[in-house]
Design a protein around this motif. Structure first.
Motif, mmCIF file in Angstrom:
data_model
loop_
_atom_site.group_PDB
_atom_site.id
_atom_site.type_symbol
_atom_site.label_atom_id
_atom_site.label_comp_id
_atom_site.label_asym_id
_atom_site.label_seq_id
_atom_site.Cartn_x
_atom_site.Cartn_y
_atom_site.Cartn_z
ATOM 1 N N SER A 95 0.814 -1.219 0.000
ATOM 2 C CA SER A 95 0.000 0.000 0.000
ATOM 3 C C SER A 95 0.848 1.270 0.000
ATOM 4 C CB SER A 95 -0.955 0.004 1.191
ATOM 5 O OG SER A 95 -0.233 0.130 2.395
ATOM 6 N N ILE A 96 2.032 1.226 0.599
ATOM 7 C CA ILE A 96 2.871 2.428 0.606
ATOM 8 C C ILE A 96 3.917 2.405 -0.504
ATOM 9 C CG2 ILE A 96 2.541 2.800 3.079
ATOM 10 C CD1 ILE A 96 5.455 1.808 3.457
ATOM 11 N N GLY A 97 3.998 1.300 -1.235
ATOM 12 C CA GLY A 97 4.940 1.212 -2.348
ATOM 13 C C GLY A 97 6.374 0.902 -1.930
ATOM 14 N N ALA A 98 6.549 0.191 -0.829
ATOM 15 C CA ALA A 98 7.890 -0.175 -0.360
ATOM 16 C C ALA A 98 8.410 -1.362 -1.164
ATOM 17 C CB ALA A 98 7.857 -0.528 1.119
ATOM 18 N N ASP A 99 9.710 -1.366 -1.424
ATOM 19 C CA ASP A 99 10.304 -2.482 -2.169
ATOM 20 C C ASP A 99 10.579 -3.662 -1.234
ATOM 21 O OD1 ASP A 99 12.433 -1.470 -0.754
ATOM 22 O OD2 ASP A 99 13.806 -1.352 -2.451
ATOM 23 N N SER A 100 11.081 -4.763 -1.830
ATOM 24 C CA SER A 100 11.273 -6.001 -1.054
ATOM 25 C C SER A 100 12.332 -5.840 0.030
ATOM 26 C CB SER A 100 11.642 -7.153 -1.986
ATOM 27 O OG SER A 100 12.886 -6.910 -2.600
ATOM 28 N N LYS A 101 13.334 -5.006 -0.214
ATOM 29 C CA LYS A 101 14.389 -4.807 0.782
ATOM 30 C C LYS A 101 13.812 -4.131 2.033
ATOM 31 C CE LYS A 101 19.199 -4.254 -0.028
ATOM 32 N NZ LYS A 101 20.257 -3.583 -0.741
ATOM 33 N N GLN A 102 12.968 -3.129 1.827
ATOM 34 C CA GLN A 102 12.338 -2.445 2.955
ATOM 35 C C GLN A 102 11.373 -3.394 3.676
ATOM 36 O OE1 GLN A 102 10.778 0.820 0.689
ATOM 37 N NE2 GLN A 102 12.308 2.250 1.489
ATOM 38 N N ARG A 103 10.661 -4.227 2.904
ATOM 39 C CA ARG A 103 9.736 -5.202 3.492
ATOM 40 C C ARG A 103 10.499 -6.184 4.385
ATOM 41 N NH1 ARG A 103 7.592 -7.710 -0.941
ATOM 42 N NH2 ARG A 103 9.041 -9.422 -0.717
ATOM 43 N N GLN A 104 11.635 -6.672 3.895
ATOM 44 C CA GLN A 104 12.448 -7.594 4.700
ATOM 45 C C GLN A 104 12.945 -6.918 5.969
ATOM 46 O OE1 GLN A 104 15.502 -8.863 2.008
ATOM 47 N NE2 GLN A 104 14.250 -10.470 1.090
ATOM 48 N N GLY A 105 13.316 -5.643 5.844
ATOM 49 C CA GLY A 105 13.761 -4.887 7.018
ATOM 50 C C GLY A 105 12.656 -4.754 8.051
ATOM 51 N N LEU A 106 11.417 -4.512 7.586
ATOM 52 C CA LEU A 106 10.290 -4.403 8.519
ATOM 53 C C LEU A 106 9.990 -5.738 9.200
ATOM 54 C CD1 LEU A 106 7.868 -2.074 6.547
ATOM 55 C CD2 LEU A 106 9.125 -1.549 8.638
ATOM 56 N N ILE A 107 10.110 -6.831 8.453
ATOM 57 C CA ILE A 107 9.879 -8.152 9.050
ATOM 58 C C ILE A 107 10.953 -8.462 10.094
ATOM 59 C CG2 ILE A 107 9.841 -10.644 8.546
ATOM 60 C CD1 ILE A 107 8.373 -9.931 5.935
ATOM 61 N N ARG A 108 12.206 -8.104 9.801
ATOM 62 C CA ARG A 108 13.281 -8.296 10.800
ATOM 63 C C ARG A 108 13.016 -7.452 12.048
ATOM 64 N NH1 ARG A 108 17.040 -7.841 6.329
ATOM 65 N NH2 ARG A 108 17.583 -9.932 5.677
ATOM 66 N N LEU A 109 12.561 -6.210 11.827
ATOM 67 C CA LEU A 109 12.250 -5.339 12.960
ATOM 68 C C LEU A 109 11.125 -5.935 13.801
ATOM 69 C CD1 LEU A 109 12.694 -2.640 14.416
ATOM 70 C CD2 LEU A 109 11.002 -1.645 12.862
ATOM 71 N N ALA A 110 10.117 -6.501 13.146
ATOM 72 C CA ALA A 110 9.012 -7.134 13.876
ATOM 73 C C ALA A 110 9.527 -8.309 14.706
ATOM 74 C CB ALA A 110 7.933 -7.599 12.902
ATOM 75 N N LYS A 112 12.622 -8.683 15.929
ATOM 76 C CA LYS A 112 13.396 -8.144 17.057
ATOM 77 C C LYS A 112 12.466 -7.617 18.149
ATOM 78 C CE LYS A 112 17.587 -6.745 14.628
ATOM 79 N NZ LYS A 112 18.404 -5.612 14.200
ATOM 80 N N ASN A 113 11.419 -6.912 17.733
ATOM 81 C CA ASN A 113 10.468 -6.397 18.717
ATOM 82 C C ASN A 113 9.746 -7.525 19.428
ATOM 83 O OD1 ASN A 113 11.124 -3.740 18.203
ATOM 84 N ND2 ASN A 113 9.518 -3.473 16.673
ATOM 85 N N GLY A 114 9.401 -8.593 18.705
ATOM 86 C CA GLY A 114 8.765 -9.752 19.324
ATOM 87 C C GLY A 114 9.669 -10.415 20.346
ATOM 88 N N GLU A 115 10.970 -10.467 20.048
ATOM 89 C CA GLU A 115 11.924 -11.040 21.006
ATOM 90 C C GLU A 115 12.019 -10.169 22.248
ATOM 91 O OE1 GLU A 115 15.540 -11.335 18.789
ATOM 92 O OE2 GLU A 115 14.950 -13.188 17.790
ATOM 93 N N LYS A 116 12.098 -8.828 22.050
ATOM 94 C CA LYS A 116 12.224 -7.926 23.189
ATOM 95 C C LYS A 116 10.988 -7.960 24.087
ATOM 96 C CE LYS A 116 15.270 -4.578 20.981
ATOM 97 N NZ LYS A 116 15.355 -3.208 20.409
ATOM 98 N N LEU A 117 9.823 -8.085 23.472
ATOM 99 C CA LEU A 117 8.582 -8.105 24.254
ATOM 100 C C LEU A 117 8.298 -9.462 24.894
ATOM 101 C CD1 LEU A 117 6.313 -5.996 21.905
ATOM 102 C CD2 LEU A 117 7.238 -5.323 24.111
ATOM 103 N N GLY A 118 8.956 -10.525 24.421
ATOM 104 C CA GLY A 118 8.797 -11.840 25.031
ATOM 105 C C GLY A 118 7.831 -12.739 24.281
ATOM 106 N N PHE A 119 7.407 -12.358 23.082
ATOM 107 C CA PHE A 119 6.496 -13.216 22.336
ATOM 108 C C PHE A 119 7.182 -14.477 21.823
ATOM 109 C CE2 PHE A 119 4.097 -9.168 21.645
ATOM 110 C CZ PHE A 119 2.950 -9.562 22.313
ATOM 111 N N LEU A 120 8.503 -14.468 21.725
ATOM 112 C CA LEU A 120 9.225 -15.641 21.214
ATOM 113 C C LEU A 120 9.853 -16.460 22.331
ATOM 114 C CD1 LEU A 120 10.899 -14.009 18.090
ATOM 115 C CD2 LEU A 120 8.766 -15.283 18.227
ATOM 116 N N ALA A 121 9.346 -16.266 23.559
ATOM 117 C CA ALA A 121 9.882 -17.008 24.713
ATOM 118 C C ALA A 121 9.461 -18.456 24.658
ATOM 119 C CB ALA A 121 9.418 -16.377 26.014
#
Length: 121
Positions: A95-110, A112-121
């Motif tokens: 929807s925002i027109g991001a390329d695959s590299k930016q998409r992969q970066g957002l998935i990696r960020l998600a 990392k955030n899941g690990e920090k919050l404890g969802f991957l415990a």
């Protein structure tokens, strides 16, 4: 002055003879111990455990739910949740027109955030 011959020079003698009082060839034989190859030390196998165990604000809830529903079912549910979240990220990137590299970066960020919050415990 008499010409000194080369053999009369004190430097032609063995240092071992003057210092240790032994023959130089014997010292060379004693100085080189036989080469012994040591076996490689046995490394302990890495333990497969969750490094995120107990970290993050949601970790206790995740651990309790995993213990209630069982590991296999819990991992299936978590896999479905991760897949849905990845689809949401993909749709957002479209929807925002991001390329695959930016998409992969957002998935990696998600992740990392899941690990920090404890969802991957």
């Amino acid at each position: 002055m008499a010409a000194t011959s080369v053999s009369a020079s004190p430097f032609l003698g063995s240092w071992a003879t003057t210092i240790a009082g032994e023959d130089h060839t014997l010292l060379q034989a004693k100085a080189a111990p036989p080469q012994v190859r040591m076996a490689r030390p046995i490394r302990p196998r890495p333990m497969m455990k969750n490094v995120n165990e107990g970290k993050g604000i949601f970790a206790p809830v995740v651990v309790v739910v995993r213990n209630i529903v069982g590991k296999k079912t819990f991992n299936q549910l978590r896999g479905k949740a991760i897949a849905l979240h990845s689809q949401v990220i993909n749709e957002f990137c479209k929807s925002i027109g991001a390329d695959s590299k930016q998409r992969q970066g957002l998935i990696r960020l998600a992740k990392k955030n899941g690990e920090k919050l404890g969802f991957l415990a």
